[in-house]
Design an enzyme around this catalytic site. Sequence first.
Site: not given
Ligand SMILES: NC(=O)c1ccc[n+]([C@@H]2O[C@H](COP(=O)([O-])OP(=O)(O)OC[C@H]3O[C@@H](n4cnc5c(N)ncnc54)[C@H](OP(=O)(O)O)[C@@H]3O)[C@@H](O)[C@H]2O)c1
Length: 238
Positions: A15, A17, A131
């Site tokens: 999902s 990033i 991060s």
């Molecule tokens: N989006 C933003 O604005 C933003 C900003 C700053 C930092 N970040 C950081 O970037 C990273 C990715 O964010 P995103 O926005 O791409 O989130 P996302 O679309 O919700 O994707 C998160 C991914 O992590 C997996 N995941 C979550 N918990 C897990 C677990 N316990 N074990 C294994 N896989 C797990 C999810 O799949 P499953 O549900 O299948 O486990 C999903 O593939 C995170 O660390 C977030 O804090 C995001």
Amino acid sequence: MSLKGKRVIVVGGTSGIGLSTAKAFLEEGAQVVIASRSSAKLSEAKQTLGGNVETYELDFRSEENAASLFKKVGEFDHLVITAGEGAMGDFRELPVDQAQTAFNSKFWGQYMTVKAALPYLNKEGSISLTSGVYGKRPAKGASTLAAINSALEGLMRGLAVDLAPIRVNVVSPGIVDTPVYAGMPEEHRKSMFNAIASQLPVGRVAQPEDIAEAYVYLAKNGFTTGTVILIEGGALLS
Ligand SMILES: NC(=O)c1ccc[n+]([C@@H]2O[C@H](COP(=O)([O-])OP(=O)(O)OC[C@H]3O[C@@H](n4cnc5c(N)ncnc54)[C@H](OP(=O)(O)O)[C@@H]3O)[C@@H](O)[C@H]2O)c1
């Protein structure tokens, strides 16, 4: 350094990033393995990315699960971790157990995944953690995330020394339009993104592809270690 034929694991690659990062590595000719908890998300991602991707179910909050994943996967070249769930809320209001749950996911999940991966990771390879800009410039209600992100960046600097010659770095994104915000009502999400975009020098929030490029760079560049790549659209200047 070419990524052609290199084996890359993206934990969180189903999902947002992580999914874009898996796609970017495939475009470089790498062999990509993705892992996350949901089997539905894994099959959807496999469809999106094409049949060449290996998929594994993993909850990275468990040391045992992580160990058994890497045993199954075997030797590989680059580890990328984008999985992790945070917690937002005013420090005075946010229950401590919610802050601990977030640490267990985003900090300890990344910590344990690195530990479990090491026996199988190429010594000439790399580790890229994730991060977030709130580690440097917290918004209101982001004190827990600020602490988690700062802890990850400190961990990365220690690991870059301890695990050398394996290179270890962090990608720190600003606000990215990903499914992490899918739970918000559409109108609310749009107005939040517009408000943030209007304060940023680049005038928009990030798309996952903007961030994915950084993980590819970190895997390819053999002279980069101990570094945070901040991709925040100029948020620190606004
Ligand atoms: N989006 C933003 O604005 C933003 C900003 C700053 C930092 N970040 C950081 O970037 C990273 C990715 O964010 P995103 O926005 O791409 O989130 P996302 O679309 O919700 O994707 C998160 C991914 O992590 C997996 N995941 C979550 N918990 C897990 C677990 N316990 N074990 C294994 N896989 C797990 C999810 O799949 P499953 O549900 O299948 O486990 C999903 O593939 C995170 O660390 C977030 O804090 C995001």
